[in-house]
Design a protein around this motif. Sequence first.
Motif, PDB file in Angstrom:
ATOM      1  N   THR A 191     -40.667  37.650 -95.624  1.00 40.16           N
ATOM      2  CA  THR A 191     -40.933  38.961 -97.307  1.00 40.16           C
ATOM      3  C   THR A 191     -42.319  38.264 -97.186  1.00 40.16           C
ATOM      4  O   THR A 191     -42.909  37.514 -96.518  1.00 40.16           O
ATOM      5  CB  THR A 191     -40.340  37.946 -98.779  1.00 40.16           C
ATOM      6  N   GLN A 229     -43.428  42.952-103.641  1.00 39.00           N
ATOM      7  CA  GLN A 229     -43.037  42.288-102.743  1.00 39.00           C
ATOM      8  C   GLN A 229     -41.846  43.316-101.371  1.00 39.00           C
ATOM      9  O   GLN A 229     -42.123  43.648-102.043  1.00 39.00           O
ATOM     10  CB  GLN A 229     -42.155  41.177-103.041  1.00 39.00           C
ATOM     11  N   SER A 241     -35.828  44.484-104.670  1.00 36.37           N
ATOM     12  CA  SER A 241     -37.129  44.572-103.920  1.00 36.37           C
ATOM     13  C   SER A 241     -36.737  45.272-102.534  1.00 36.37           C
ATOM     14  O   SER A 241     -36.115  45.866-102.222  1.00 36.37           O
ATOM     15  CB  SER A 241     -38.194  43.330-103.321  1.00 36.37           C
ATOM     16  N   GLU A 242     -38.018  46.311-102.117  1.00 34.64           N
ATOM     17  CA  GLU A 242     -38.296  47.485-100.815  1.00 34.64           C
ATOM     18  C   GLU A 242     -37.456  46.098 -99.692  1.00 34.64           C
ATOM     19  O   GLU A 242     -38.263  45.605 -99.235  1.00 34.64           O
ATOM     20  CB  GLU A 242     -39.454  48.344-100.814  1.00 34.64           C
ATOM     21  N   ALA A 245     -42.015  47.754-106.655  1.00 32.06           N
ATOM     22  CA  ALA A 245     -41.060  46.428-105.584  1.00 32.06           C
ATOM     23  C   ALA A 245     -42.027  44.767-105.926  1.00 32.06           C
ATOM     24  O   ALA A 245     -41.471  43.866-105.674  1.00 32.06           O
ATOM     25  CB  ALA A 245     -41.202  46.289-104.566  1.00 32.06           C
TER      26      ALA A 245
END
Length: 117
Positions: free
Chosen positions: A2, A13, A31-32, A10
């Motif tokens: 990450t 992150q 998150s993306e 996101a």
Amino acid sequence: MTTSSPNPNAGGQATFVSTGVKIKGQISGSSEIVIDGQVEGRIDVQAAVVVSANGNVDGDIVAKTVKVDGKVQGNVNAAESFELQVSGRIEGDVKAPRVTIAEGSFFKGNVEMTGGR
């Protein structure tokens, strides 16, 4: 792995699946996700999924937005938009309110544009 991302949706992150990494199983979260490696299984996130030119997904994708530069074998359900880039390949059905398919890309499946006016 990450790392920081400029994407405010996101939470700052993004999760990266690096080249040479293979993941089997379901991925979910908020998150993306950027996929440079291989994923076998369902991806279900509340943010963007990017399948880079080296990325390969064998499974369904459910996300806010989906961008494919690599290969996807499975169905895609995007809440906001789906983009298939020139180097992208997808074999599966796509559901999204906005769909962009670049000339020269490979698409085998059906498109259902949802939620539009």
